[in-house]
Design a protein around this motif. Structure first.
Motif, mmCIF file in Angstrom:
data_model
loop_
_atom_site.group_PDB
_atom_site.id
_atom_site.type_symbol
_atom_site.label_atom_id
_atom_site.label_comp_id
_atom_site.label_asym_id
_atom_site.label_seq_id
_atom_site.Cartn_x
_atom_site.Cartn_y
_atom_site.Cartn_z
ATOM 1 N N THR D 351 0.875 -1.184 -0.027
ATOM 2 C CA THR D 351 -0.039 -0.026 0.139
ATOM 3 C C THR D 351 0.888 1.557 -0.046
ATOM 4 O O THR D 351 0.579 2.280 -0.639
ATOM 5 C CB THR D 351 -0.963 -0.018 0.994
ATOM 6 O OG1 THR D 351 -1.743 -1.347 1.128
ATOM 7 C CG2 THR D 351 -1.552 1.105 1.294
ATOM 8 N N LEU D 352 1.841 1.187 0.806
ATOM 9 C CA LEU D 352 2.804 2.290 0.822
ATOM 10 C C LEU D 352 3.350 2.559 -0.623
ATOM 11 O O LEU D 352 3.400 3.798 -1.196
ATOM 12 C CB LEU D 352 3.895 1.982 1.976
ATOM 13 C CG LEU D 352 5.057 2.992 1.766
ATOM 14 C CD1 LEU D 352 4.434 4.408 2.216
ATOM 15 C CD2 LEU D 352 6.292 2.669 2.605
ATOM 16 N N ASN D 353 4.005 1.367 -1.504
ATOM 17 C CA ASN D 353 4.479 1.672 -2.713
ATOM 18 C C ASN D 353 3.345 2.128 -3.655
ATOM 19 O O ASN D 353 3.761 3.045 -4.512
ATOM 20 C CB ASN D 353 4.931 0.181 -3.248
ATOM 21 C CG ASN D 353 6.457 0.062 -2.664
ATOM 22 O OD1 ASN D 353 6.920 0.928 -2.005
ATOM 23 N ND2 ASN D 353 7.040 -1.136 -3.001
ATOM 24 N N ASN D 355 0.619 3.911 -3.167
ATOM 25 C CA ASN D 355 0.510 5.440 -2.927
ATOM 26 C C ASN D 355 1.418 6.386 -2.973
ATOM 27 O O ASN D 355 1.373 7.442 -3.417
ATOM 28 C CB ASN D 355 -0.108 5.613 -1.347
ATOM 29 C CG ASN D 355 -1.541 5.163 -1.213
ATOM 30 O OD1 ASN D 355 -2.456 6.010 -1.496
ATOM 31 N ND2 ASN D 355 -1.747 4.002 -0.867
ATOM 32 N N TYR D 356 2.666 5.763 -2.912
ATOM 33 C CA TYR D 356 3.864 6.734 -3.174
ATOM 34 C C TYR D 356 4.133 6.905 -4.601
ATOM 35 O O TYR D 356 4.246 8.008 -5.276
ATOM 36 C CB TYR D 356 5.220 5.825 -2.943
ATOM 37 C CG TYR D 356 6.538 6.644 -3.174
ATOM 38 C CD1 TYR D 356 6.858 7.767 -2.496
ATOM 39 C CD2 TYR D 356 7.261 6.291 -4.115
ATOM 40 C CE1 TYR D 356 7.833 8.580 -2.857
ATOM 41 C CE2 TYR D 356 8.365 6.880 -4.645
ATOM 42 C CZ TYR D 356 8.658 8.061 -4.079
ATOM 43 O OH TYR D 356 9.866 8.595 -4.262
ATOM 44 N N ALA D 359 1.288 9.322 -5.742
ATOM 45 C CA ALA D 359 1.519 10.560 -5.175
ATOM 46 C C ALA D 359 2.471 11.149 -6.344
ATOM 47 O O ALA D 359 2.383 12.318 -6.944
ATOM 48 C CB ALA D 359 1.966 10.525 -4.268
ATOM 49 N N ARG D 360 3.394 10.630 -6.647
ATOM 50 C CA ARG D 360 4.737 10.957 -7.813
ATOM 51 C C ARG D 360 3.765 11.291 -9.216
ATOM 52 O O ARG D 360 4.296 12.133 -9.751
ATOM 53 C CB ARG D 360 5.856 9.982 -7.997
ATOM 54 C CG ARG D 360 6.561 10.116 -6.919
ATOM 55 C CD ARG D 360 8.227 9.935 -6.863
ATOM 56 N NE ARG D 360 8.474 10.709 -7.994
ATOM 57 C CZ ARG D 360 9.561 10.914 -8.766
ATOM 58 N NH1 ARG D 360 10.629 9.880 -8.238
ATOM 59 N NH2 ARG D 360 9.995 11.643 -9.625
ATOM 60 N N ARG D 373 -9.877 9.362 -4.299
ATOM 61 C CA ARG D 373 -9.524 8.019 -3.013
ATOM 62 C C ARG D 373 -8.091 7.914 -2.772
ATOM 63 O O ARG D 373 -7.247 8.166 -3.432
ATOM 64 C CB ARG D 373 -10.326 6.867 -3.786
ATOM 65 C CG ARG D 373 -11.769 6.973 -4.162
ATOM 66 C CD ARG D 373 -12.618 6.879 -2.849
ATOM 67 N NE ARG D 373 -12.278 5.899 -1.932
ATOM 68 C CZ ARG D 373 -13.107 4.761 -1.950
ATOM 69 N NH1 ARG D 373 -13.719 4.517 -2.969
ATOM 70 N NH2 ARG D 373 -12.657 3.748 -1.199
ATOM 71 N N ARG D 374 -7.898 7.182 -1.591
ATOM 72 C CA ARG D 374 -6.715 6.457 -1.232
ATOM 73 C C ARG D 374 -6.322 5.306 -2.240
ATOM 74 O O ARG D 374 -7.467 4.533 -2.509
ATOM 75 C CB ARG D 374 -6.937 5.995 0.366
ATOM 76 C CG ARG D 374 -5.594 5.611 1.185
ATOM 77 C CD ARG D 374 -4.818 6.864 1.289
ATOM 78 N NE ARG D 374 -5.253 7.394 2.461
ATOM 79 C CZ ARG D 374 -4.611 8.516 3.055
ATOM 80 N NH1 ARG D 374 -4.134 9.523 2.267
ATOM 81 N NH2 ARG D 374 -4.822 9.069 4.255
ATOM 82 N N SER D 430 11.744 -1.632 -4.575
ATOM 83 C CA SER D 430 12.315 -0.566 -3.973
ATOM 84 C C SER D 430 11.928 0.715 -4.147
ATOM 85 O O SER D 430 11.619 1.065 -5.307
ATOM 86 C CB SER D 430 13.915 -0.685 -3.993
ATOM 87 O OG SER D 430 14.463 -0.396 -5.468
ATOM 88 N N LYS D 431 12.223 1.696 -3.264
ATOM 89 C CA LYS D 431 11.904 3.124 -3.886
ATOM 90 C C LYS D 431 12.648 3.486 -4.897
ATOM 91 O O LYS D 431 12.053 4.095 -5.832
ATOM 92 C CB LYS D 431 12.333 4.270 -2.676
ATOM 93 C CG LYS D 431 12.115 5.584 -2.959
ATOM 94 C CD LYS D 431 12.306 6.325 -1.568
ATOM 95 C CE LYS D 431 12.107 8.002 -1.854
ATOM 96 N NZ LYS D 431 13.099 8.277 -2.832
ATOM 97 N N GLN D 432 13.967 2.984 -5.103
ATOM 98 C CA GLN D 432 14.611 3.425 -6.259
ATOM 99 C C GLN D 432 13.944 3.013 -7.667
ATOM 100 O O GLN D 432 14.002 3.792 -8.696
ATOM 101 C CB GLN D 432 15.929 2.735 -6.399
ATOM 102 C CG GLN D 432 16.849 3.519 -5.253
ATOM 103 C CD GLN D 432 16.722 2.998 -3.849
ATOM 104 O OE1 GLN D 432 16.315 1.699 -3.514
ATOM 105 N NE2 GLN D 432 16.692 3.818 -3.185
ATOM 106 N N LEU D 434 10.645 2.195 -7.874
ATOM 107 C CA LEU D 434 9.411 3.011 -8.097
ATOM 108 C C LEU D 434 9.742 4.626 -8.659
ATOM 109 O O LEU D 434 9.069 4.953 -9.781
ATOM 110 C CB LEU D 434 8.873 3.269 -6.773
ATOM 111 C CG LEU D 434 8.186 1.831 -6.104
ATOM 112 C CD1 LEU D 434 7.543 2.404 -4.760
ATOM 113 C CD2 LEU D 434 7.561 1.282 -6.983
#
Ligand SMILES: Cc1ncc(COP(=O)(O)O)c(C=O)c1O
Ligand SMILES: Cc1ncc(COP(=O)(O)O)c(C=O)c1O
Lengths: 455, 490, 455, 490
Positions: D351-353, D355-356, D359-360, D373-374, D430-432, D434
């Motif tokens: 879910t974090l991934n 939504n991140y 957002a980007r 919506r979320r 990973s964040k990288q 994404l």
């Protein structure tokens, strides 16, 4: 024809293109009287199914025992990723990366491996492997003699508390070049090699001093003092280290005031199965100033025509295919695939993971030593601090104890008596992170029962 | 990108290590490290992607025809891998008793016997870890033999100029002087030069036959007689055994010692550099000197290791344990799969393939180094005419061949043939593949004429273009290092 | 965090980018009263080492018996190449090839597999797999009802000599759609399904006749006559075949005057391990005219913008993601990796290799049946010709015999009595190419001893 | 080139089959084939190269980020594969007695228990071979349940328009009529429409929650009450369980039946199409109907299979044996590796991934389908604005993303959002990665403006360019066929 793709028609076409009438004719330059008529002595072919059944039957005969031996080869957990990746055909079936552009995979792995060994040892450069830890030490000795420009001595101080097999291999490989190995005794109380013992040789200067950390008994040496003594006597310092221990122990590059000059050892603990002794991989690192004396392949980073980074074998002028009789070593094929496995292993574990494995081994061996020492007549031989091996003395002769343990499915330790008769009945034991408390308890109970029945 | 560059502080593959941080052992702090080593901190998925991606950048037997002369890059049967990786073999400790290794020892013993059969030798040790270590073991045995007979003045080893660099390097490691013997114009050893080099200092000669020139040394009997006559021994470098397997045996040619590169002739993988295995075989009079350990069959049909104490005259131990056991198992499986006839067929089809490719290239205008000779399992082209006429080098042609999807043959070896390509297709390549390779080389030869620039700048279709080896050696970059601050959160 | 790559710093950055202060906040649309507080009932995490030791211990408990059962799942030699290739990450960890350009590997494998199944069955088209042989047959029945435009019958004639589990699965999956299964008895003497038995149903026309070759008893049916009878009664013919047997037997496309219309079956014998029953793979082939009723994925060859040949999923208008409730089936995920293994297996074996395997199985089963029939009271139940299975009657109740054999390490056969009480004490046995003469002899001697002790 | 096209008559991989041609069995000749099947005749090396080469043409988790919405393409841990492939598990016959399978059955039993824990259900059957078969099992249980209560007039299944195609297809296979329920503007089910569709014919509803729109159905309690109130049952399509694992349980939301796609949430491989596994869980009142076989713990702490005879009310058997056992083992190992906390973390980071990434992309100007919506573990972009303004399609963007080295998200599904991309990064990226994916999409959006042609003709860097699907469907070429003369040398 197993693995030969030619069809009968193709053979005929090919012979016609060559202009001969049979394959036999292609061997017409071999003196007729030398030609062999069939390979008597080799059995008939088996199908894959048959050879599979044969090997499975042989493997069944070799069911493993619960292993409490280290002594230079350590049973660790190997993550499934390691060999599933290392067995990929592109790694498995490639040759030495002579054509760099077509071998960037292998070359980058070698560079990453070298970087990891540099990180672990605290030295500047590493090679891409040697055959094993023992032959790596022999090469290090030869290298030290070449590299030491401060003395012309051919003498090497080598601790008696070094693996006996390593000492034998060093003898085999250095004696023909006139190198003299001087054995340094260990302290009977601590199990350590002491500076006093070095001094007691009366030697003014020598080519190198070998320091083994932890030593064969699992005991930690006072590496700083030993290193400084060596450097004070114009000797290079060759560190022989278990790379797993370097997750916790001071890296050779930081020993003493100036650090060891060369570090070598056995990379087997980093993702290589025990496999009855091989294939493993020797590693070797050194200070930058000695890199042109380093034996073996070295991968380096460079650039391509477009300025992009890439990797290639480098410093080949050290090697036999260029320097021939004057090369730093005769080694050609090394242990590349094992290095691939070690690189993947270290990438998965990281510093934290490696430290956990090392700590778990220490803790398990401590537990084992404590538990066994609770048995009457059994106890530690040495007082020095230990990593993940221990020498224990037994109240009775070792062989019968180990045989009885083996019959119970336990590989109970390495009998030190043949190599170190001065220790009497003593075994070297090891419990890696694989050993469970239940297994340790089982060992202790078996040993107790055996000793009880012996007395 | 390096795996180190994918690292992020605090990231780990935590299932791989014990989950609980075990109580740190009670080690004297002055013996412990203060900074964590700068190892990568990456997840398992990153490891998987990184090394899967790297692997895809390699040429290999499993992906490309790999006609690297002298290296015998044939198919490595996968069942050899699978069976050598059976858990019982993998988990056996080297110091476990022989009773818990009878299955393994049976395989090794039988492999010794098979190697005796194919070389004609009387005894074999599987100990050497690769060809070069086999060579070293061989010359150490030569040394031990002469010393045993009180002839320690025999300090010279003769080696033809065509020999692989490991031959002189091994001789030197064993403390010998090397004397190079020239090659005659047709690729055979210059017999006169050899004879004049022989003398009381002669310890022996190291020969490869078929030689690295891709031809069979026709005077081998005369050479053997001359060397033996001078009191020397003959060492057979088995790197080219694939070309004569089952056709002629080193012992019958007069050799006293032989090593076999299992990672060539017996199809064990080369793994991007190793591990290999280089068993040595010898005639009876040299058997006492074989390196330990060896496998012996016991009276009760079991097997045991023979070590230093059983073999007091042995040159000794070469590695800590018994050599590259896992590789020996693969070779054993291979030998059993092929069997008596299959092993003989190896040399037949390796030779057929080499001569076929030679015939195709010769008729397309390529220049052979030894045009009067039959090819063995490999052969040499010289690109000297092309180099002169069009200014292209062997390296250019080799790099361009990569673009066509073939690994390059061996280049610039042997040293005595200028601008040479040493081509060894091996028996496991099909006629279609050889035709494709021939057509690629022919097309490149056309490019030499029409567009030499294309070659100078090759390769064009690989992950990197031509790499700068001089830069690599001048601006040494042998290891990644963390920038300040990294690798120190511990 | 196992398999989660986020570092603490990154989590903070990511939350800031999103504009929330915690991960918890991301779940704020879930009604609070529904939120769970931790997964009680799931054990704590294990390390890879711990789970490896656990699974190894469980595997040790399941040491295999010498297997003389077939009955729908056959133990064959699987060349090492098969799974070393199929386990490559690029095959193993890909999804269904929705993006054709990025999935040419998988798509070409599917196309090659379809081509091989077409070659084996003699039909025109194949799909890219269904779950297993039994569910494939159920799908074939549904397909036949849709495809048969000559009759509106919902009746299917299905032999009693078909695998009982297949008959059950067909019932589960076709009954909701109102399909009526009419069971055709077998001949008690030959073990065959006879045309007379079809005729005896009195049926004028029906949707399909299922013909199983070889049938569950290992007996070969007179497929030509059965096929022609079916076609004469407006029925489509559904062949249920063992693909290995098609190395030797007449392909369904050539049965009778017009050939079977649909062929399906279990691809497990083609390189899939027994694995206690799965994963296997069902296959299905048909005549071209029925291809739009074929369920499951189909790969087709096409061209790209440059006119180069390439592969893509095709005829997707049959499938659930387009046609939804009107699709030919609900199947989405199929058995792709198993198909990859089967394709590699067939490529390695070729027609000649497959025929040798089939012949070796026939020969071994014949040997087994002869050897066992030499034991008093044991003998063949049927006279019809057999492929690689046999029904043998025993002189005593089956369960105790099989249990005693199992205790001796032998999986002695499949007890037919529960499904076919009319056969009395009878077992179905099979000896594939894996069984050695020694193992067959061992079985015979054990059986003899058991029967002797029973009487 | 096809493997069939590499074939040469008479070439074989002969070690793979018995070496001696066994005596051909005595089969009636009219039942035998007269021509050999046209299977490839190739060597083992050709097989190795061919399929190694094909594999390299695939995108996969092990090589690429694969954010295919609704498919949960997360990392498949390799140890799961290794342990499921232990020889004892592979060689066990499905009809072997349970005594010789206690290890396996223990794993399966514990997996049933783990699935009960994560779904909140009272009983679980592991039998279904994939999600769709789990759905079918579910609706068959709904049917059996109503029939068991004498309510066979309940012939309708309600399904939201956002649902996956397998939902209506499964309902139809079970003999139900499907009634589609519309979605409201914010992505929740249109409650009023649902209520008006309920009635005496209602057998149940099939729902995914979070839905395939990438949002959590907020009215789930109201829906459950309404459906239960009308006498219907609630079926949970577990394809999206990864988004709520350990956060909320289907049973607590009011569902009666659930299937779990182990090849999504439990990280078993998708294998280029399967196999998967789709266990079903139910509340106690439905337990008797579960498909067979199930694993039961016996009084003496052993395990046994329950089959038809033990479970007379079962909807029956779905495959011949016990389903995809090997996949179940992989899921079991995965669950044990992650454990209680690890499983909960899955949903948190998935879910974090999502939504991140949302957002980007939102801040870069992309249009969200449900901007208020979320995101759950996945979310939907609509490219309608880009399509209108620049004439590019979602397919164009998807194909272009392949050029950037990312697999495309799911396209054109769910059907109700025009020009949609359904993006599911999963927790193992990973964040990288994404950030890289976001930047690629942003770059492509720039290309829409500057160079839409580039997108129309994408992909440019793959083994093939855009494939013609219409051609494929019109000029059916579904199988290679030998040209005359081939395949008939037997
Ligand atoms: C002719 C020849 N001799 C010796 C060697 C050395 O063998 P190894 O690489 O196994 O040490 C090689 C290998 O390249 C060779 O080609
Ligand atoms: C929402 C949804 N439901 C059901 C399915 C069908 O599951 P399976 O492919 O396992 O049959 C899928 C799979 O794509 C899905 O995404």
């Amino acid at each position: 024809m197993p693995f030969i793709p030619h069809t009968p028609e193709e053979i005929i076409e090919m012979l016609a293109t060559i202009g001969v009438s049979s394959i036999e004719e292609l061997f017409d330059e071999i003196p007729a009287e030398l030609r062999l008529k069939g390979l008597a002595g080799v059995p008939e072919a088996l199908s894959e199914l048959e050879v599979t059944q044969l090997m499975q039957a042989r493997a069944r005969a070799d069911q493993p025992l619960i292993n409490f031996i280290g002594a230079g080869a350590y049973e660790h957990h190997i993550p499934a990723v390691v060999w599933q990746l290392a067995s990929r055909g592109e790694f498995y079936s490639a040759y030495t990366p002579y054509q760099a552009e077509a071998s960037q995979g292998t070359l980058q792995v070698l560079y990453e491996f070298q970087s990891m060994m540099v990180a672990l040892t605290g030295l500047d450069a590493a090679n891409a492997s040697l055959y094993d830890g023992a032959s790596a030490l022999a090469e290090a000795v030869l290298m030290a003699v070449r590299a030491n420009r401060q003395t012309r001595s051919d003498q090497i101080l080598i601790p008696r508390a070094l693996h006996p097999a390593y000492r034998r291999v060093v003898r085999t490989l250095t004696e023909p070049q006139g190198i003299e190995l001087i054995e340094i005794p260990y302290d009977r109380k601590t199990g350590q090699t002491q500076v006093e013992a070095l001094a007691a040789t009366g030697i003014e200067e020598c080519a190198a001093v070998v320091i083994n950390q932890p030593n064969f008994f699992g005991v930690l040496e006072e590496v700083d003092a030993l290193t400084d003594w060596a450097h004070a006597h114009q000797a290079l310092v060759i560190a022989v280290v278990n790379p797993l221990s370097l997750a916790l122990l001071k890296p050779p590059g930081e020993w003493g005031n100036r650090g060891a000059d060369i570090a070598c050892g056995e990379a087997q603990p980093l993702g290589m199965p025990l496999s009855s002794g091989g294939p493993y991989a020797g590693f070797m690192c050194c200070k930058l100033g000695h890199v042109r004396q380093l034996p073996g392949r070295i991968a380096g980073r460079t650039i391509d025509r477009a300025g992009r980074s890439g990797f290639t074998l480098t410093l080949q002028a050290r090697e036999q295919h260029i320097r021939r009789g004057k090369a730093t070593s005769n080694i050609c094929t090394n242990q590349g695939l094992m290095v691939t496995a070690a690189t993947i292993y270290l990438a998965l574990l990281g510093a934290e993971g490696l430290a956990r494995v090392a700590a778990a081994c220490c803790a398990n061996t401590s537990l084992l030593a404590e538990r066994l020492s609770a048995i009457p007549g059994v106890g530690p031989c040495f007082t020095g601090p230990c990593f993940h091996e221990r020498v224990l003395h037994l109240p009775v002769a070792v062989p019968v104890v180990l045989e009885t343990l083996a019959a119970e499915g336990i590989l109970g330790g390495f009998d030190l008596n043949p190599d170190y008769p001065e220790l009497g009945a003593a075994i070297l034991v090891c419990a890696t992170e694989l050993r469970t408390p239940e297994e340790i308890e089982r060992y202790a109970q078996c040993l107790q029962a055996i000793l009880a029945s012996q007395s | 990108m390096l795996i180190q560059e994918r690292s992020r502080p605090g990231r780990r593959a935590p299932t791989q290590a014990p989950l609980q941080t075990p109580k740190l052992p009670d080690l004297p702090s002055h013996l412990c490290r203060t900074q964590r080593p700068a190892l990568p901190e990456v997840s398992e998925l990153e490891v998987m992607r990184h090394y899967t991606g790297l692997s895809q950048k390699n040429f290999s037997i499993d992906t490309h025809c790999y006609p690297l002369g002298s290296c015998t890059m044939k198919y490595n049967p996968r069942v050899c891998h699978a069976l050598a990786m059976l858990p019982a073999f993998l988990s056996r400790h080297p110091l476990a008793p022989a009773e818990q290794g009878q299955g393994l020892l049976a395989c090794l013993y039988e492999l010794q016997e098979i190697l005796k059969a194919v070389t004609g030798m009387d005894a074999v040790s599987l100990a050497p870890a690769a060809g070069a270590q086999g060579e070293l073991a061989g010359v150490l045995m030569i040394r031990a033999y002469h010393r045993g007979r009180g002839e320690s003045q025999r300090t010279e080893i003769l080696i033809p100029d065509a020999a692989h660099g490991t031959n002189p390097a091994s001789a030197a490691m064993a403390g010998f002087q090397v004397r190079e013997i020239p090659t005659g114009p047709d690729g055979d050893v210059d017999l006169a030069a050899l004879r004049s080099a022989l003398g009381p200092k002669t310890a022996g000669i190291m020969l490869t036959n078929p030689s690295t020139l891709g031809v069979f040394e026709r005077n081998i009997r005369a050479i053997a007689e001359a060397v033996h006559g001078a009191g020397g021994l003959l060492y057979y470098d088995g790197a080219n055994l694939n070309g004569i397997l089952g056709q002629v045996r080193p012992a019958d040619m007069g050799f006293d010692i032989v090593h076999v590169n299992l990672h060539k002739t017996f199809a064990t993988p080369h793994g991007g550099g190793g591990p290999g295995a280089g068993p040595v075989g010898v005639r009876a009079q040299l058997a006492p000197y074989l390196p330990v350990p060896l496998v012996e069959r016991t009276a009760d049909d079991g097997y045991r290791w023979l070590t230093e104490s059983d073999r007091p005259q042995s040159i000794g131990r070469l590695t800590a344990f018994g050599g590259n056991i896992g590789i020996l198992l693969r070779a054993y499986v291979y030998a059993r799969l092929l069997g008596r006839q299959g092993l003989s067929r190896v040399a037949e089809f390796a030779t057929l393939n080499a001569n076929y490719l030679l015939a195709r290239l010769r008729s397309a205008g390529f220049t052979l180094a030894y045009p009067t000779r039959r090819a063995s399992h490999e052969f040499i082209l010289t690109l000297k005419p092309e180099a002169r006429a069009f200014g292209v080098s062997t390296a250019d042609v080799a790099k361009r061949l990569l673009d066509y999807g073939y690994h390059a043959p061996t280049t610039y070896f042997p040293l005595l043939v200028p601008e040479c390509l040493l081509i060894e297709p091996t028996e496991t390549e099909s006629k279609q593949t050889l035709d494709g390779l021939a057509e690629a080389l022919i097309a490149i030869r056309r490019e030499c004429v029409e567009n030499p620039e294309l070659l100078h700048n090759a390769p064009h279709h690989l992950p990197v273009s031509r790499l700068d080896e001089v830069h690599a050696a001048r601006q040494l970059d042998l290891a990644w290092r963390p920038t300040v601050g990294e690798g120190s959160h511990g």
